[in-house]
Write a protein that holds these residues in place. Structure first.
Motif, short mmCIF file in Angstrom:
data_model
loop_
_atom_site.label_atom_id
_atom_site.label_comp_id
_atom_site.label_asym_id
_atom_site.label_seq_id
_atom_site.Cartn_x
_atom_site.Cartn_y
_atom_site.Cartn_z
N ASP B 72 0.83 -1.19 0.00
CA ASP B 72 0.00 0.00 0.00
C ASP B 72 0.88 1.25 0.00
O ASP B 72 0.61 2.21 -0.73
CB ASP B 72 -0.89 -0.03 1.24
N ASP B 128 -9.30 5.18 -6.08
CA ASP B 128 -9.19 5.37 -4.63
C ASP B 128 -9.31 4.06 -3.89
O ASP B 128 -8.65 3.83 -2.88
CB ASP B 128 -10.29 6.29 -4.11
N GLU B 129 -10.17 3.17 -4.39
CA GLU B 129 -10.44 1.92 -3.70
C GLU B 129 -9.19 1.06 -3.54
O GLU B 129 -9.14 0.20 -2.65
CB GLU B 129 -11.46 1.07 -4.46
N LEU B 131 -6.36 1.79 -2.51
CA LEU B 131 -5.55 2.13 -1.35
C LEU B 131 -6.26 1.82 -0.03
O LEU B 131 -7.48 1.81 0.04
CB LEU B 131 -5.20 3.62 -1.38
N ARG B 136 -5.88 6.31 1.33
CA ARG B 136 -6.91 6.82 0.44
C ARG B 136 -7.25 8.26 0.79
O ARG B 136 -7.38 9.11 -0.09
CB ARG B 136 -8.16 5.96 0.59
N GLU B 137 -7.35 8.54 2.07
CA GLU B 137 -7.65 9.91 2.50
C GLU B 137 -6.56 10.86 2.04
O GLU B 137 -6.83 11.94 1.52
CB GLU B 137 -7.78 9.97 4.03
N ARG B 140 -6.85 11.37 -1.72
CA ARG B 140 -7.97 12.25 -2.06
C ARG B 140 -7.64 13.69 -1.73
O ARG B 140 -7.93 14.60 -2.50
CB ARG B 140 -9.20 11.84 -1.26
#
Lengths: 212, 212
Positions: B72, B128-129, B131, B136-137, B140
């Motif tokens: 990740d 996004d999915e 991560l 992900r935050e 974004r």
DNA sequence: TCGAATATATACTCATGAGTACATTGCATG
DNA sequence: CATGCAATGTACTCATGAGTATATATTCGA
């Protein structure tokens, strides 16, 4: 648009005809695909197990395998539905009267709207790599067809003077890119209407961002 | 742009200074990320194992874990580099003289080019999915920053009259979508220059596809 | 020169999830 | 009514690949 199997007829006989059975089966298959595409769009293909999809329908994984060969096929069927909608839109647009620009506009409006819908979104969000080699070829081929339709419309528009002269390939990619992108950010549950959004995007693309 | 660790100095002492060691380490980490991003772009994140990445560098998986925490994080670092380039581009553009439209154009040209480059492509191709929640935050948030920069440039352009009045949010998404899309189809090894392509796409977006 | 830290490898563990074997029910038809 | 196919479930197998335990070599600092 969806094959609905819950027949409403008054004589709800407990003895379905072969015809009814076929359509019941199709409806179930549809339901699986619809559940699958929604989860794929939400969490992504690889984050979605077929167990998850089955659970969301209150059934079990082998039932999915009863209707569809494997996970790859589930995804392929989903994108095929989306691409089928797009191809239909292209064919309808071609039948329109008016200038090339008019036909292009009509197509683009449908194109954008479909890309904000379940199956269309899946087409955009699915990278070729996600599919097995043969499915990937199929997928690419169908996408090429859409692209080709779009280029043809552009060429016709340029020919009749209703579009500015440009490289059709580049224009098609540019316009398509802009109209694909909402598949990534538009929230179907939000309050922005897909059709509205499509209209506005097309207005911008057609007139450009510089003042006239 | 890349931290190159192969020092060319004449006195190639076998006793590296602490400074050199730090940069050697950074260079190795960089090499891992570069190898990873290339494979991610080619085959997709989920189709790429860290064993594959390691093998492509002639090293072993634990070595990657020595430089980066987990898969990740490898992905997150890749997109952070790409997003860093984009933010830098936005800041440079802001410093430009000229009208708002000029600054926007400058930004868009860089933006498009970066999106055809290794790390930029990865930003676009990564959903996004893919991560983990915290990453992900982060992802974004950085993307929101770019979007915000772009909207500001548009607002300024409208204010000084160099851009047609429009909804900045919608315009930003539309333009960005168009310029993101090459991350999906442009072949970096092909003969179409990224800079050229960017120029042409921006010309189309700025003037629109209708004749003037 | 000894021990700590760095860099790297080999050879594991272990969870996940795709896909399957097999049992069951029920209707449908010869 | 027996057989067979459609529909569905339970409970597996098995490959893959992320992540780790542990060994080894090198180098640096005390």
């Amino acid at each position: 648009m969806s094959t609905c199997g819950q027949s409403m007829k008054l004589t709800a006989s407990p003895f379905p005809s072969p015809e009814e059975k076929r359509s019941t089966r199709a409806a179930k298959r549809d339901a699986v695909l619809r559940a699958a595409v929604q989860m794929f769009n939400e969490r992504g293909f690889h984050q979605t197990s077929l167990d998850d999809v089955a659970a969301s329908l209150g059934i079990s994984k082998p039932t999915i395998y009863h209707y569809l060969g494997n996970k790859d096929q589930v995804l392929l069927e989903c994108v095929k539905i989306g691409l089928g909608q797009l191809i239909a839109a292209a064919e309808e647009a071609r039948a329109h009267s008016g200038t090339g620009a008019d036909r292009l506009s009509a197509f683009l409006a449908r194109y954008a709207a479909i890309n904000m819908d379940d199956f269309g979104r899946c087409v955009i969000r699915t990278g070729d790599e996600a599919l097995a080699p043969e499915s990937r070829e199929r997928f690419r081929d169908l996408k090429r067809q859409i692209d080709s339709h779009m280029r043809n419309l552009i060429v016709e528009g340029i020919a009749d003077g209703s579009l500015a002269p440009c490289d059709p390939k580049l224009a098609a990619f540019t316009i398509a890119g802009a109209l694909n992108w909402p598949a990534r950010w538009h929230d179907p549950a939000g309050n922005e209407s897909a059709v509205d959004l499509a209209r506005q995007m097309i207005a911008l693309l057609s007139r450009g961002y510089l003042p006239r």
